[in-house]
Design an enzyme around this catalytic site. Structure first.
Site, mmCIF file in Angstrom:
data_model
loop_
_atom_site.group_PDB
_atom_site.id
_atom_site.type_symbol
_atom_site.label_atom_id
_atom_site.label_comp_id
_atom_site.label_asym_id
_atom_site.label_seq_id
_atom_site.Cartn_x
_atom_site.Cartn_y
_atom_site.Cartn_z
ATOM 1 N N THR A 27 33.079 8.730 -1.949
ATOM 2 C CA THR A 27 33.209 9.048 -0.525
ATOM 3 C C THR A 27 34.492 9.867 -0.377
ATOM 4 O OG1 THR A 27 34.565 7.095 0.010
ATOM 5 C CG2 THR A 27 32.167 6.816 0.107
ATOM 6 N N ALA A 57 37.028 5.209 -3.034
ATOM 7 C CA ALA A 57 37.528 5.082 -1.663
ATOM 8 C C ALA A 57 38.865 5.811 -1.615
ATOM 9 C CB ALA A 57 37.694 3.615 -1.299
ATOM 10 N N VAL A 83 40.149 3.905 -6.640
ATOM 11 C CA VAL A 83 41.001 4.466 -5.583
ATOM 12 C C VAL A 83 41.084 5.981 -5.803
ATOM 13 C CG1 VAL A 83 43.321 4.526 -4.601
ATOM 14 C CG2 VAL A 83 42.334 2.339 -5.352
ATOM 15 N N LYS A 84 40.800 6.711 -4.717
ATOM 16 C CA LYS A 84 40.795 8.179 -4.840
ATOM 17 C C LYS A 84 42.093 8.724 -4.262
ATOM 18 C CE LYS A 84 37.128 11.590 -4.152
ATOM 19 N NZ LYS A 84 36.040 11.924 -3.233
ATOM 20 N N VAL A 85 42.782 9.518 -5.076
ATOM 21 C CA VAL A 85 44.064 10.093 -4.629
ATOM 22 C C VAL A 85 44.017 11.604 -4.835
ATOM 23 C CG1 VAL A 85 45.378 7.989 -5.188
ATOM 24 C CG2 VAL A 85 45.187 9.807 -6.899
#
Ligand code: E4P
Length: 230
Positions: A27, A57, A83-85
């Site tokens: 996402t 996310a 975790v998307k960074v």
């Protein structure tokens, strides 16, 4: 090659998960806005309950301290959170800390091989090069995938998987597979296009017609299709 679906639409995710072909979900803030969901955390919880593979996310902040706090919070939602960074100095710093703690991290907005090297050095689980957005500005998205795959192969200590993002067509998926990319994250409509070929439709129609001419049936009387069984 793993298939992730690139959407925040729960109905699409449920539908595609039922095919058994889905390995994860990605996402991003734009997809969440498009989905119309007003509670991001609940949405991610729901997605994680449908798909057991990695669910990306994305943090919303851009400074290290807030991104770090958001990343830690998101990582506790479910075991399969990635975790998307963003691929920025602060984003890679967050990536290093979270990866060292055993959290999966997807480094997004990658547009160069140099950036992909940094993501691998920061211990990213996934790096997301955006092929469609590069094609849009007249550069070759697939050349970037080829370059990253070649570099990563040369360094077996790099454990980062190449997650081909910003996919626009079945050809992007096929070319990414030919290059040996680990994952493609694909919009739902493109996943559906992967199934189709006009000769499949034509051939199936002919088989159905010819089978009817035989007057036979495979299931004996009393044996029902799965859905109608008690
Ligand atoms: C995936 O993680 C990316 O956010 C996504 O593939 C971007 O796709 P777009 O370029 O079609 O917005």
């Amino acid at each position: 090659m793993k298939f992730f679906v690139d959407t925040a639409d729960l109905n699409e995710i449920k539908d595609l998960a039922a095919t058994g072909l889905l390995d994860g979900v990605t996402t991003n803030p734009s997809l969440v806005a498009k989905s119309g969901h007003s509670n991001f955390i609940d949405l991610i919880k729901d997605i994680c309950a449908i798909v057991s593979g990695p669910v990306s996310a994305e943090v919303a902040a851009t400074d290290f301290d807030t991104m770090m706090a958001e990343g830690l919070y998101l990582s506790k939602i479910a075991k399969n959170i990635a975790v998307k960074v963003p691929l920025t100095p602060a984003g890679l710093k967050v990536c290093k800390v979270l990866s060292d703690q055993g959290t999966q991290v997807n480094v997004t907005l990658c547009f160069s091989a140099a950036q992909a090297i940094l993501a691998a050095k920061a211990g990213a689980t996934f790096v997301s090069p955006f092929v469609g957005r590069l094609d849009d500005i007249g550069e070759s998205g697939m050349q970037l995938i080829a370059d990253i795959c070649e570099i990563y192969r040369a360094y077996p200590n790099f454990k980062t998987e190449v997650l081909v993002a910003s996919v626009r067509s079945p050809m992007h998926v096929v070319e990414a597979a030919q290059l040996g990319a680990h994952v493609a994250t694909i919009p739902p409509n493109v996943i559906r296009q992967l199934f189709t070929h006009p000769l499949t439709d034509k051939g199936l129609a002919q088989f159905v017609t010819d089978w009817a001419k035989t007057g036979q049936k495979i299931l004996p009387d009393g044996v029902q299709p799965l859905k109608t069984r008690a």
